[in-house]
Motif scaffolding. Sequence first.
Motif, PDB file in Angstrom:
ATOM      1  N   GLY A 145       0.785  -1.229   0.000  1.00 48.45           N
ATOM      2  CA  GLY A 145       0.000   0.000   0.000  1.00 48.45           C
ATOM      3  C   GLY A 145       0.812   1.271   0.000  1.00 48.45           C
ATOM      4  O   GLY A 145       0.258   2.369   0.075  1.00 48.45           O
ATOM      5  N   CYS A 146       2.126   1.140  -0.114  1.00 44.11           N
ATOM      6  CA  CYS A 146       3.015   2.302  -0.073  1.00 44.11           C
ATOM      7  C   CYS A 146       3.361   2.735  -1.496  1.00 44.11           C
ATOM      8  O   CYS A 146       3.459   1.905  -2.407  1.00 44.11           O
ATOM      9  CB  CYS A 146       4.283   1.926   0.688  1.00 44.11           C
ATOM     10  SG  CYS A 146       5.235   3.326   1.269  1.00 44.11           S
ATOM     11  N   VAL A 183       5.546  -3.116  -5.452  1.00 43.87           N
ATOM     12  CA  VAL A 183       5.291  -4.554  -5.420  1.00 43.87           C
ATOM     13  C   VAL A 183       5.555  -4.944  -3.970  1.00 43.87           C
ATOM     14  O   VAL A 183       6.675  -4.789  -3.490  1.00 43.87           O
ATOM     15  CB  VAL A 183       6.239  -5.310  -6.372  1.00 43.87           C
ATOM     16  CG1 VAL A 183       6.093  -6.812  -6.175  1.00 43.87           C
ATOM     17  CG2 VAL A 183       5.957  -4.923  -7.813  1.00 43.87           C
ATOM     18  N   PRO A 184       4.528  -5.374  -3.218  1.00 43.04           N
ATOM     19  CA  PRO A 184       4.737  -5.570  -1.784  1.00 43.04           C
ATOM     20  C   PRO A 184       5.669  -6.742  -1.488  1.00 43.04           C
ATOM     21  O   PRO A 184       5.554  -7.796  -2.107  1.00 43.04           O
ATOM     22  CB  PRO A 184       3.326  -5.829  -1.249  1.00 43.04           C
ATOM     23  CG  PRO A 184       2.495  -6.193  -2.430  1.00 43.04           C
ATOM     24  CD  PRO A 184       3.147  -5.619  -3.635  1.00 43.04           C
ATOM     25  N   TRP A 185       6.595  -6.509  -0.574  1.00 42.76           N
ATOM     26  CA  TRP A 185       7.407  -7.647  -0.123  1.00 42.76           C
ATOM     27  C   TRP A 185       6.620  -8.433   0.912  1.00 42.76           C
ATOM     28  O   TRP A 185       5.660  -7.915   1.503  1.00 42.76           O
ATOM     29  CB  TRP A 185       8.778  -7.221   0.391  1.00 42.76           C
ATOM     30  CG  TRP A 185       8.825  -6.027   1.305  1.00 42.76           C
ATOM     31  CD1 TRP A 185       7.913  -5.632   2.245  1.00 42.76           C
ATOM     32  CD2 TRP A 185       9.867  -5.048   1.328  1.00 42.76           C
ATOM     33  NE1 TRP A 185       8.320  -4.483   2.869  1.00 42.76           N
ATOM     34  CE2 TRP A 185       9.518  -4.101   2.325  1.00 42.76           C
ATOM     35  CE3 TRP A 185      11.060  -4.876   0.644  1.00 42.76           C
ATOM     36  CZ2 TRP A 185      10.332  -3.009   2.636  1.00 42.76           C
ATOM     37  CZ3 TRP A 185      11.859  -3.791   0.938  1.00 42.76           C
ATOM     38  CH2 TRP A 185      11.500  -2.874   1.924  1.00 42.76           C
ATOM     39  N   GLY A 217       0.991   9.313   0.756  1.00 43.50           N
ATOM     40  CA  GLY A 217       1.307   8.342  -0.284  1.00 43.50           C
ATOM     41  C   GLY A 217       0.988   6.894   0.037  1.00 43.50           C
ATOM     42  O   GLY A 217       1.576   5.996  -0.559  1.00 43.50           O
ATOM     43  N   THR A 218       0.039   6.657   0.951  1.00 44.20           N
ATOM     44  CA  THR A 218      -0.348   5.273   1.260  1.00 44.20           C
ATOM     45  C   THR A 218      -1.829   5.075   0.981  1.00 44.20           C
ATOM     46  O   THR A 218      -2.615   6.021   0.959  1.00 44.20           O
ATOM     47  CB  THR A 218      -0.089   4.919   2.734  1.00 44.20           C
ATOM     48  OG1 THR A 218      -0.899   5.765   3.561  1.00 44.20           O
ATOM     49  CG2 THR A 218       1.376   5.087   3.090  1.00 44.20           C
ATOM     50  N   LEU A 219      -2.216   3.816   0.805  1.00 39.76           N
ATOM     51  CA  LEU A 219      -3.635   3.512   0.641  1.00 39.76           C
ATOM     52  C   LEU A 219      -4.434   3.942   1.860  1.00 39.76           C
ATOM     53  O   LEU A 219      -5.556   4.444   1.740  1.00 39.76           O
ATOM     54  CB  LEU A 219      -3.814   2.008   0.417  1.00 39.76           C
ATOM     55  CG  LEU A 219      -3.630   1.495  -1.009  1.00 39.76           C
ATOM     56  CD1 LEU A 219      -3.765  -0.012  -1.039  1.00 39.76           C
ATOM     57  CD2 LEU A 219      -4.624   2.143  -1.970  1.00 39.76           C
ATOM     58  N   GLU A 220      -3.857   3.748   3.022  1.00 42.90           N
ATOM     59  CA  GLU A 220      -4.545   4.139   4.252  1.00 42.90           C
ATOM     60  C   GLU A 220      -4.884   5.633   4.222  1.00 42.90           C
ATOM     61  O   GLU A 220      -5.991   6.044   4.586  1.00 42.90           O
ATOM     62  CB  GLU A 220      -3.656   3.827   5.463  1.00 42.90           C
ATOM     63  CG  GLU A 220      -4.296   4.151   6.797  1.00 42.90           C
ATOM     64  CD  GLU A 220      -3.368   3.856   7.973  1.00 42.90           C
ATOM     65  OE1 GLU A 220      -3.853   3.875   9.112  1.00 42.90           O
ATOM     66  OE2 GLU A 220      -2.161   3.617   7.738  1.00 42.90           O
ATOM     67  N   TYR A 221      -3.921   6.439   3.768  1.00 42.18           N
ATOM     68  CA  TYR A 221      -4.154   7.880   3.682  1.00 42.18           C
ATOM     69  C   TYR A 221      -5.266   8.215   2.689  1.00 42.18           C
ATOM     70  O   TYR A 221      -6.205   8.949   3.012  1.00 42.18           O
ATOM     71  CB  TYR A 221      -2.868   8.607   3.279  1.00 42.18           C
ATOM     72  CG  TYR A 221      -3.126   9.988   2.719  1.00 42.18           C
ATOM     73  CD1 TYR A 221      -3.397  11.057   3.563  1.00 42.18           C
ATOM     74  CD2 TYR A 221      -3.150  10.206   1.344  1.00 42.18           C
ATOM     75  CE1 TYR A 221      -3.683  12.323   3.050  1.00 42.18           C
ATOM     76  CE2 TYR A 221      -3.428  11.458   0.819  1.00 42.18           C
ATOM     77  CZ  TYR A 221      -3.692  12.513   1.675  1.00 42.18           C
ATOM     78  OH  TYR A 221      -3.976  13.756   1.168  1.00 42.18           O
TER      79      TYR A 221
END
Length: 466
Positions: A104-105, A117-119, A340-344
């Motif tokens: 999400g970053c 690409v999430p680790w 810059g995050t999905l949460e934001y």
Amino acid sequence: GDIMKRRAGEREKELKKKKLLEELGENRLPYVTPADPDFHQLWKTKYSKLIFRKSDTVPGELHQMVQEGFLTLQNHNCFFQDLVRIKGKDFLTPVSRILIGNPGCTYKYLNTRLFTVPWPTEGYDIKYCSPQIHDACKALIKLNNYLHDEAVKALQGQNLFETKEIKDTTVTDREQSFAASLTEQESVAKDQSSCGIPEDDCISLKNRTSYNVTLLNYMDPLQMLYLKQEPYFGMGNMAVSWHHDENLVERSTVAVYSYSCEGSAVEESAKELKGRDPAVWHVGLKVAWDIETPGLAIPLHQGDFYLMLDDLNMTHQHCVLAGFSPRFSSTHRVADCSRGTLEYIFGQCELALQNLQTDSDSMALSLKSLEPAVVKQVEEIHNEVEFEWLRQFWFQGKRYLTCTDWWLKPMAKLEEFWRKMEIMTSLVLSEVGKEEHTQEQRNETISCLLLALGERQKLRKEWTAR
């Protein structure tokens, strides 16, 4: 205001530097390499927040995992040239890249937003396109953790090293090699005990070294038709021009692991040349907007890494000087993810949609408020969702699907939020014309709306042109 002043000052200094270079003609400002006798003193006085580690300091197992990961990602066509925007024009980067990091970053540079690409992360269901890509991402989070630990130690060592320098009244003029100077500083870091560092400082050090993304780079210089020449010092071909890294947490450390696929081209290169060996990759550094201090060119061999500590990224600029062989790098950053995050962005959407209500009987949609401040806030979020997220994501095509489909669900959710905000814009237009509102109320609301719509139209035209 401070940012604008600083940028104006930087532009003025850059103009002065360009004027000086025009006066110099073919001559260039001086720079040094580790082979030069005055390298140590310059590094110690002007570049002391640059920490360099040779490959033999890194565990061999980690080298193997990471280097296999690079090759896996390349074999699966996961590296892409970015189309970036500079001064209103689009350019393809000579370096191919992929962003890997926290789920999400995102990371934005030169008006282009990259999506991680999430680790592998506990608590997240991440499906990779192949087990090999999973292993590559797992290797990179292990490298990330290793570099985080090294950066904390380096910062602690730097603090004690500087304290030791201040207290030490004996000044020695002996010349030291690059390796010796690094060993001296490293020993201070190893000898110090973390219990001697105040707890608040320890937390600050960890926060400024808790890398949430790594931007991977790949380039084969022999496949490039043209590479820019380094303009100030005459250092040769550049893979990446002089810059500060953008969008980072203030005073955070940047860690760079380098893997050049060295072969006979490097071994047979001319060693008699003055300055840097053109066959070997180097990182170049200079003090920003300083035309007096010589620059540095430091060779990067397979498995070497370096750290830019504290405010070095702000006070100095760096470039990457191409060698002859292909090279991968993993550049670990503490990206400023405040916006810059999905949460934001999901939080912003929920804030905007608080002004939308549904009639329990007719299911008709209506707005709770036409207050100018509320309309302004909703429409600004509307623009942010469309231009900072949806268009940025889909503009880059389906590149992320070569690794994982993780982003598809959240982007579908964002699209649904965007559709509701489109409806909200229509509702403002229909509501504002009703007679129950005074002319003054209508004018205020329309003024707020027109500003956002004007910006939206302008940006849509730009994106259509791109």
